[in-house]
Design a protein around this motif. Sequence first.
Motif, short mmCIF file in Angstrom:
data_model
loop_
_atom_site.label_atom_id
_atom_site.label_comp_id
_atom_site.label_asym_id
_atom_site.label_seq_id
_atom_site.Cartn_x
_atom_site.Cartn_y
_atom_site.Cartn_z
N GLU A 253 0.71 -0.72 0.06
CA GLU A 253 0.06 0.14 -0.33
C GLU A 253 0.84 1.48 -0.16
OE1 GLU A 253 -3.36 0.65 2.51
OE2 GLU A 253 -3.64 -1.86 2.69
N TYR A 254 1.92 1.77 0.40
CA TYR A 254 2.46 2.11 0.26
C TYR A 254 4.19 1.66 0.05
CZ TYR A 254 -0.66 4.01 3.89
OH TYR A 254 -1.47 4.69 4.43
N PRO A 255 5.12 2.84 -0.38
CA PRO A 255 6.35 2.58 -1.03
C PRO A 255 7.79 2.74 -0.13
CG PRO A 255 5.49 4.95 -1.98
CD PRO A 255 5.14 4.86 -0.73
N GLU A 256 6.98 2.25 0.91
CA GLU A 256 8.46 1.81 2.01
C GLU A 256 7.46 1.09 3.72
OE1 GLU A 256 10.90 5.23 3.50
OE2 GLU A 256 11.67 5.26 1.33
N GLN A 257 8.04 -0.08 3.53
CA GLN A 257 6.92 -1.05 3.95
C GLN A 257 7.83 -1.62 4.96
OE1 GLN A 257 2.65 -0.90 2.71
NE2 GLN A 257 4.03 -2.80 2.63
N ALA A 258 7.71 -2.29 6.46
CA ALA A 258 8.47 -2.73 7.33
C ALA A 258 7.55 -3.87 8.00
CB ALA A 258 9.50 -2.41 7.56
N LEU A 259 8.24 -4.99 8.60
CA LEU A 259 7.64 -4.70 10.05
C LEU A 259 8.33 -5.15 10.96
CD1 LEU A 259 8.15 -8.37 9.64
CD2 LEU A 259 6.86 -8.28 7.18
N TYR A 260 8.05 -5.36 12.28
CA TYR A 260 8.96 -5.38 13.18
C TYR A 260 8.14 -7.12 14.30
CZ TYR A 260 11.68 -5.92 17.56
OH TYR A 260 12.50 -5.47 18.50
N VAL A 261 9.39 -7.99 14.33
CA VAL A 261 9.02 -8.96 14.57
C VAL A 261 9.01 -9.28 16.82
CG1 VAL A 261 8.77 -12.20 15.13
CG2 VAL A 261 10.02 -10.79 13.06
N VAL A 262 7.78 -8.75 17.00
CA VAL A 262 7.96 -8.57 19.03
C VAL A 262 7.55 -9.55 19.19
CG1 VAL A 262 6.28 -7.54 20.56
CG2 VAL A 262 6.45 -6.85 18.09
N GLU A 263 7.49 -11.23 18.88
CA GLU A 263 6.91 -11.96 19.94
C GLU A 263 6.68 -13.31 18.86
OE1 GLU A 263 3.78 -11.40 22.18
OE2 GLU A 263 4.73 -9.88 23.65
N GLY A 264 7.72 -14.52 19.40
CA GLY A 264 7.50 -15.42 18.22
C GLY A 264 8.61 -15.47 17.04
N SER A 265 7.33 -16.43 16.36
CA SER A 265 8.35 -16.50 14.75
C SER A 265 7.56 -16.52 13.30
CB SER A 265 9.04 -16.70 14.29
OG SER A 265 10.20 -18.18 15.56
N LEU A 266 7.75 -16.03 12.67
CA LEU A 266 7.64 -15.50 11.43
C LEU A 266 7.78 -16.21 10.03
CD1 LEU A 266 4.81 -13.25 10.74
CD2 LEU A 266 6.52 -11.26 10.04
N ASP A 267 6.83 -16.69 9.48
CA ASP A 267 7.70 -17.56 8.42
C ASP A 267 7.41 -16.58 7.01
OD1 ASP A 267 8.07 -19.39 6.34
OD2 ASP A 267 6.23 -20.55 7.26
N LEU A 268 7.68 -16.29 6.50
CA LEU A 268 8.03 -15.86 5.03
C LEU A 268 8.28 -16.33 4.13
CD1 LEU A 268 9.45 -12.06 6.13
CD2 LEU A 268 7.35 -13.07 6.28
N GLY A 269 7.87 -17.51 3.86
CA GLY A 269 7.97 -18.68 2.60
C GLY A 269 9.39 -18.81 2.18
N ARG A 270 9.66 -18.58 0.96
CA ARG A 270 10.90 -18.43 0.35
C ARG A 270 12.33 -17.43 1.36
NH1 ARG A 270 11.84 -17.65 -5.96
NH2 ARG A 270 13.99 -17.54 -4.86
N ASP A 271 11.63 -16.67 1.28
CA ASP A 271 12.54 -15.67 2.34
C ASP A 271 12.90 -15.75 3.41
OD1 ASP A 271 13.01 -13.64 -0.51
OD2 ASP A 271 11.24 -12.81 0.38
N GLY A 272 12.09 -17.21 3.92
CA GLY A 272 12.98 -17.44 5.52
C GLY A 272 11.87 -17.11 6.65
N VAL A 273 12.33 -17.60 7.64
CA VAL A 273 11.65 -17.58 9.05
C VAL A 273 12.79 -16.71 10.03
CG1 VAL A 273 10.58 -18.79 11.28
CG2 VAL A 273 10.63 -19.82 9.35
N PHE A 274 11.94 -15.68 10.67
CA PHE A 274 12.32 -14.97 11.72
C PHE A 274 12.00 -14.58 12.92
CE2 PHE A 274 12.72 -13.24 7.14
CZ PHE A 274 13.65 -13.44 6.99
N GLY A 275 12.73 -13.98 14.09
CA GLY A 275 11.78 -14.47 14.63
C GLY A 275 12.11 -13.42 15.61
N ALA A 276 11.96 -12.95 16.63
CA ALA A 276 11.58 -11.86 17.30
C ALA A 276 13.03 -10.83 17.73
CB ALA A 276 10.91 -12.34 19.37
N GLY A 277 12.09 -9.73 17.60
CA GLY A 277 13.46 -8.45 17.63
C GLY A 277 14.11 -8.75 16.04
#
Length: 312
Positions: A204-228
Amino acid sequence: MSTLDPHHHDDDSMLETIIVPRTHDLGDGFEVRRALPHKDRRMVGPFVFLDQMGPHVFQPGRGIDVRPHPHIGLATVTYLLSGEISHRDSLGTVQDIKPGEVNWMTAGKGIVHSERTGPAPRAAGSILSGLQCWVALPKAKEEIDPGFIHLGTEALPTIEGDGAHARIIAGDYFGKRSPVPVASPMFYVDLVLQPGARLTMPAEYPEQALYVVEGSLDLGRDGVFGAGQLVVLKPGASLTLGAAGGAGARVMLLGGEPMDGPRYLTWNFVSSSEDRIEQAKEDWRARRFADVPGETEFIPLPDLPGRPVRYP
């Protein structure tokens, strides 16, 4: 940790930069993780500063005491996941903030505030966890009169379904708009994913990000990211987020339109003008900012080497 090397992306990756924040101890073991600014990324949309506080267990009789200090040229955004903070400012505001609520303080041409643990949670002991951001103001609004708004949980729009719950803290996203009076196009969203839940983060916007606060996030082929970890998307990228593992995940989504030119940052001051920051430093040294009613303490101007840092 991520399964992705942040410096070697393939062309199909949706990710631009991965930031692993440094941890700072503010005393008594109270830790913050500072994701922005970072040498690899100074800003995302108008966001020039992102701190995760805690979680920290305060024993009875203990709490935070951030003495009065000044800001210019930005809005501060305080959002708690647990615990409680009492905010006071030079406008005369006295406001407790609790989880799921938002304190949005517009510094503009100058404001002073303190943040403390109030008497009741201090007496009982508490667990404090949350995030604090600084949002740069556009040049036309950098010197507006200061202001403060508090909104309770019920005032913030939400979307829910398929194991995902999103609260729009500020700005516009997922077709919903927060009533927070933002100064430029932006979004800030608290997203909770139950185990196995998936949700698409639209471009929706030209600049976007996400910050993992708790748990782990699966971004498919881009990998899995942990908190922090702060994951910055490529411009125009849309991404499907999934909760990895069995515990679910909590993620802050943030970004917006790029700022209208670079910003300078020194201590608690943000401005498009170096000279304006120098003036703010001198004004604080000379005690020309307004006082916070009921407060006698203040944080002296630290010894700041050199000129302000320019972002980006």
